[in-house]
Design a protein around this motif. Structure first.
Motif, PDB file in Angstrom:
ATOM      1  N   GLU A 221      62.787  -3.395  11.411  1.00 26.38           N
ATOM      2  CA  GLU A 221      61.764  -4.543  11.060  1.00 26.38           C
ATOM      3  C   GLU A 221      61.956  -5.770  10.367  1.00 26.38           C
ATOM      4  O   GLU A 221      62.761  -6.555  10.901  1.00 26.38           O
ATOM      5  CB  GLU A 221      60.042  -4.451  10.620  1.00 26.38           C
ATOM      6  N   ARG A 222      62.645  -5.433   9.176  1.00 26.74           N
ATOM      7  CA  ARG A 222      63.701  -5.844   8.107  1.00 26.74           C
ATOM      8  C   ARG A 222      64.884  -6.485   9.232  1.00 26.74           C
ATOM      9  O   ARG A 222      65.289  -7.432   9.353  1.00 26.74           O
ATOM     10  CB  ARG A 222      63.706  -5.235   6.977  1.00 26.74           C
ATOM     11  N   ALA A 223      65.690  -5.445   9.430  1.00 28.00           N
ATOM     12  CA  ALA A 223      67.224  -5.962   9.946  1.00 28.00           C
ATOM     13  C   ALA A 223      66.172  -7.381  11.171  1.00 28.00           C
ATOM     14  O   ALA A 223      67.926  -7.743  11.393  1.00 28.00           O
ATOM     15  CB  ALA A 223      67.377  -5.255  10.567  1.00 28.00           C
ATOM     16  N   PHE A 224      65.642  -6.761  11.671  1.00 28.78           N
ATOM     17  CA  PHE A 224      65.719  -7.455  12.642  1.00 28.78           C
ATOM     18  C   PHE A 224      64.612  -9.011  13.042  1.00 28.78           C
ATOM     19  O   PHE A 224      64.265  -9.511  13.222  1.00 28.78           O
ATOM     20  CB  PHE A 224      65.632  -6.887  14.249  1.00 28.78           C
ATOM     21  N   ALA A 225      63.864  -8.387  11.527  1.00 33.48           N
ATOM     22  CA  ALA A 225      63.586 -10.276  10.961  1.00 33.48           C
ATOM     23  C   ALA A 225      61.928  -9.784  11.531  1.00 33.48           C
ATOM     24  O   ALA A 225      61.426 -10.709  12.725  1.00 33.48           O
ATOM     25  CB  ALA A 225      63.758 -11.403  10.971  1.00 33.48           C
ATOM     26  N   LEU A 226      60.618  -9.174  12.242  1.00 39.80           N
ATOM     27  CA  LEU A 226      59.991  -8.840  12.530  1.00 39.80           C
ATOM     28  C   LEU A 226      58.786  -8.520  11.633  1.00 39.80           C
ATOM     29  O   LEU A 226      58.996  -7.468  10.173  1.00 39.80           O
ATOM     30  CB  LEU A 226      59.898  -7.299  13.619  1.00 39.80           C
ATOM     31  N   PRO A 227      57.377  -8.384  12.059  1.00 42.44           N
ATOM     32  CA  PRO A 227      56.429  -8.217  11.336  1.00 42.44           C
ATOM     33  C   PRO A 227      55.985  -6.605  11.616  1.00 42.44           C
ATOM     34  O   PRO A 227      56.596  -5.951  11.880  1.00 42.44           O
ATOM     35  CB  PRO A 227      54.931  -8.895  10.705  1.00 42.44           C
ATOM     36  N   ALA A 228      55.406  -5.895  10.311  1.00 41.63           N
ATOM     37  CA  ALA A 228      55.184  -4.770  10.431  1.00 41.63           C
ATOM     38  C   ALA A 228      55.351  -4.460  11.882  1.00 41.63           C
ATOM     39  O   ALA A 228      53.743  -5.258  12.391  1.00 41.63           O
ATOM     40  CB  ALA A 228      54.230  -4.661   9.663  1.00 41.63           C
ATOM     41  N   GLY A 229      55.239  -3.170  12.525  1.00 45.76           N
ATOM     42  CA  GLY A 229      54.998  -3.013  13.705  1.00 45.76           C
ATOM     43  C   GLY A 229      55.128  -4.196  15.509  1.00 45.76           C
ATOM     44  O   GLY A 229      54.421  -3.749  15.725  1.00 45.76           O
ATOM     45  N   GLY A 230      56.106  -5.636  14.009  1.00 46.70           N
ATOM     46  CA  GLY A 230      56.429  -5.931  15.517  1.00 46.70           C
ATOM     47  C   GLY A 230      57.526  -5.439  16.464  1.00 46.70           C
ATOM     48  O   GLY A 230      57.969  -6.347  16.867  1.00 46.70           O
ATOM     49  N   ALA A 231      58.320  -4.136  16.298  1.00 44.08           N
ATOM     50  CA  ALA A 231      59.037  -4.084  16.879  1.00 44.08           C
ATOM     51  C   ALA A 231      58.922  -2.711  18.685  1.00 44.08           C
ATOM     52  O   ALA A 231      59.328  -2.970  19.500  1.00 44.08           O
ATOM     53  CB  ALA A 231      60.697  -2.798  16.124  1.00 44.08           C
ATOM     54  N   VAL A 232      57.504  -2.131  18.013  1.00 45.62           N
ATOM     55  CA  VAL A 232      56.977  -1.012  19.188  1.00 45.62           C
ATOM     56  C   VAL A 232      56.481  -2.468  20.303  1.00 45.62           C
ATOM     57  O   VAL A 232      56.032  -3.328  19.873  1.00 45.62           O
ATOM     58  CB  VAL A 232      56.042  -0.612  17.935  1.00 45.62           C
ATOM     59  N   GLY A 233      57.114  -2.262  21.001  1.00 42.67           N
ATOM     60  CA  GLY A 233      56.492  -2.351  22.828  1.00 42.67           C
ATOM     61  C   GLY A 233      57.975  -3.353  22.796  1.00 42.67           C
ATOM     62  O   GLY A 233      57.310  -3.635  24.161  1.00 42.67           O
ATOM     63  N   ARG A 234      58.503  -3.685  22.299  1.00 43.85           N
ATOM     64  CA  ARG A 234      59.018  -4.715  22.825  1.00 43.85           C
ATOM     65  C   ARG A 234      60.736  -3.493  23.474  1.00 43.85           C
ATOM     66  O   ARG A 234      60.742  -2.948  22.733  1.00 43.85           O
ATOM     67  CB  ARG A 234      60.495  -5.705  21.590  1.00 43.85           C
TER      68      ARG A 234
END
Length: 570
Positions: A207-220
């Motif tokens: 999430e930090r590497a792709f500049a996403l909030p917590a839980g923001g990567a799941v589902g993409r």
């Protein structure tokens, strides 16, 4: 079956008819007995089947009346809890006593909910105390029987021991928690992609590497995280991993949303399919952007350094060539200087020899005139002049002898003949020659020779010359009223001779000058006291040739001490 009517009901029955009727009744009773026996056998078989069914999953039966609170526990259920094998009739209150205090509330609420019709089937796991007092997990299942009014009047079910299953679940839950903690705290990027490329799981580093909030990567999809054209290298590696190929150290570069190039080193592997779990791809990445930048900077620095080294090498080559030419010139100059020095030494030796021969004649004839050996000279002043000529000649001869000795030493042709010499005799004879000069100068001369003074290995002539030179310098540079001391003693394996004075002294720079041939510490002082500056250099050269040491301690205005150490002969 209704009972048969008494005989009175059949008043017109003949005996034969009665016998036939009784025979039929007996046949009916036998048929009923046969049916009852079959039913009993069937019930016994059903009971054995039920018992086997309960033993298989390790379960026991219970029967509860929610109105009277009576509770029936089967022998199998009691044996599971470690009690006797007899059946037990008890009450709800007694059963609740063995339920874990933390589980009583949830258990009672689950039972109440089923009785009220909130659940179609009762199922609840809780802890009870066995016969040994240990807490065991049990899974209770049951079903309530209801009357026409919907009120439950009976509830039956089973209880199974699930302690081991709970332990395994807890272990699995703890293991999963540890695994997730490791994944979340890992320093690398971790993505789990399903078959459609959708992110099923991602750790905080991703999430930090792709500049996403917590839980923001799941589902993409992974393309939402990594911008790449169709058929790009990352997609190609994913397809290869999906086929079962293990991808190791795949270096992938792309530009993020801000246009900054990122480089990640990926490892990919396919997770095997499991029951109820679809196949997935685990992608573990390490962001090596900084390392690649450092490598690039290092490469550029290396190239720059190589260029500078090349330029410096060329400069050094030029300097080496110039230095080599300078060394060659210096070597040539040194050879010329050595040749000049040898020529000088040869010249001094030859000139000293040539000068001494006529000088000896001059001294001899002047001495004859001074002493009037042939006859009176007529005028007394001529005799006085003859004495002056003798004194000047002897002084000039001494100078020439010193110059000749220095020339021989520098040319390496001076010969020393060391032998055991009594230092006391050398001291005594040297002092005898200098004592008169000291008295004329008003200088007090004292001698201290210790009894343990050993004989030394030295050339007796040169040892005496050393002592005379040192004593002469001490008397020469000590004002009237001063004193000069000559001391001799043993110093370990050495014989030590010291000449100390209370004269004018020298600085450290003056000592270095005085030890050089023809060195004069002060030209005004040299003119005042005379001398060629050869005494100390000759003394040091003689001491070195006799494998000894000569050292000087001096303080301006306080005096000088010269120490000569020579090897002891015994």
């Amino acid at each position: 079956m209704p009972r048969p009517a008494p005989a009175a009901d059949w008043p017109f029955e003949t005996p034969q008819e009665r016998i036939l009727r009784l025979e039929r009744r007996v046949a009916e009773l036998q048929a009923d007995q046969s049916r009852l026996t079959g039913t009993i056998d069937l019930l016994r078989d059903r009971e054995e089947l039920l018992s086997l069914a309960m033993r298989g999953p390790n379960e026991g039966l219970w029967d509860w009346n929610p109105i009277t609170k009576d509770l029936y526990l089967s022998a199998r259920l009691l044996s599971i809890l470690g009690f006797g094998s007899n059946e037990l009739r008890t009450t709800t209150h007694e059963w609740l006593k063995i339920v874990h205090p933390d589980d009583r509330g949830p258990y009672e609420r689950a039972v109440s909910g089923h009785l009220k019709g909130a659940t179609g089937h009762f199922e609840h796991a809780y802890r009870v105390a066995d016969h040994a007092g240990n807490w065991r997990w049990v899974l209770a299942r049951g079903l309530a029987l209801r009357g026409a009014d919907g009120r439950a009047y009976r509830m039956v079910g089973s209880i199974g021991d699930v302690t081991e299953l709970k332990r395994r679940e807890n272990d699995l839950r703890a293991s999963e928690a540890r695994f997730r903690s490791l994944v979340q705290t890992a320093g690398g990027i971790i993505l789990v992609l399903d078959a459609d490329g959708v992110v099923a799981e991602a750790n905080r580093e991703a999430e930090r590497a792709f500049a996403l909030p917590a839980g923001g990567a799941v589902g993409r999809t992974w393309r939402d995280l990594i911008p790449e054209q169709q058929g790009g290298p990352f997609a190609y590696q994913l397809v290869a991993a999906m086929t079962g190929m293990e991808i190791r150290n795949f270096e992938h570069a792309w530009s993020d949303r801000d246009g900054v190039e990122r480089v990640v080193l990926w490892n990919m592997n396919r997770m095997p399919e499991a029951e109820g779990v679809a196949s997935a791809i685990v992608c573990v990445g390490q962001d090596i952007t900084r390392r690649k930048r450092a490598e690039l900077a290092l490469r550029e620095a290396h190239d720059e350094l190589e260029a500078r080294v090349g330029a410096r090498t060329a400069e050094l080559s030029q300097e080496v060539q110039e230095r080599r030419r300078a060394e060659e010139a210096l070597l040539a100059a040194k050879e010329q200087a050595e040749l000049a020095n040898r020529a000088k030494s040869d010249f001094l030796a030859n000139m000293s020899h040539e000068l001494r021969t006529p000088l000896n004649a001059v001294i001899g004839f002047a001495s004859m005139i001074h002493r009037e050996l042939v006859g009176p000279v007529g005028t007394p002043r001529y005799a006085e002049y003859g004495g002056l000529i003798v004194a000047s000649g002897e002084h000039l001869l001494a100078v020439i002898n010193d110059i000749l000795d220095i020339a021989k030493v520098e040319a390496g042709k001076f010969e020393i003949y060391p032998q055991p010499v009594d230092a006391r005799d050398a001291v005594a004879s040297s002092v005898q020659l200098i004592r008169g000069r000291a008295g004329e100068s008003g200088v007090q001369l004292s001698v201290q020779v210790a009894e343990d003074t050993p004989p030394v290995l030295a050339d007796p002539v040169r040892l005496k010359q050393i002592l005379i030179n040192l004593l002469s310098n001490a008397v020469k540079f000590t004002p009237a009223g001063g004193r000069v001391e000559l001391r001799a003693r043993r110093d370990g394996d050495w014989g030590l001779i010291e000449v100390a004075d209370t004269g004018i002294g020298m600085s450290q720079e003056g000592i270095a000058v005085a030890l050089q041939p023809f060195g004069q510490v002060d030209s005004q002082l040299a003119r005042r006291h005379g001398g060629t500056g050869l005494g100390l250099p000759l003394a040091r050269s003689f001491v070195d040739l006799m494998r000894g040491t000569l050292s000087i301690d001096s303080v301006e205005g306080r005096g000088t001490t010269v120490r000569v150490r020579l090897p002891a002969a015994g």
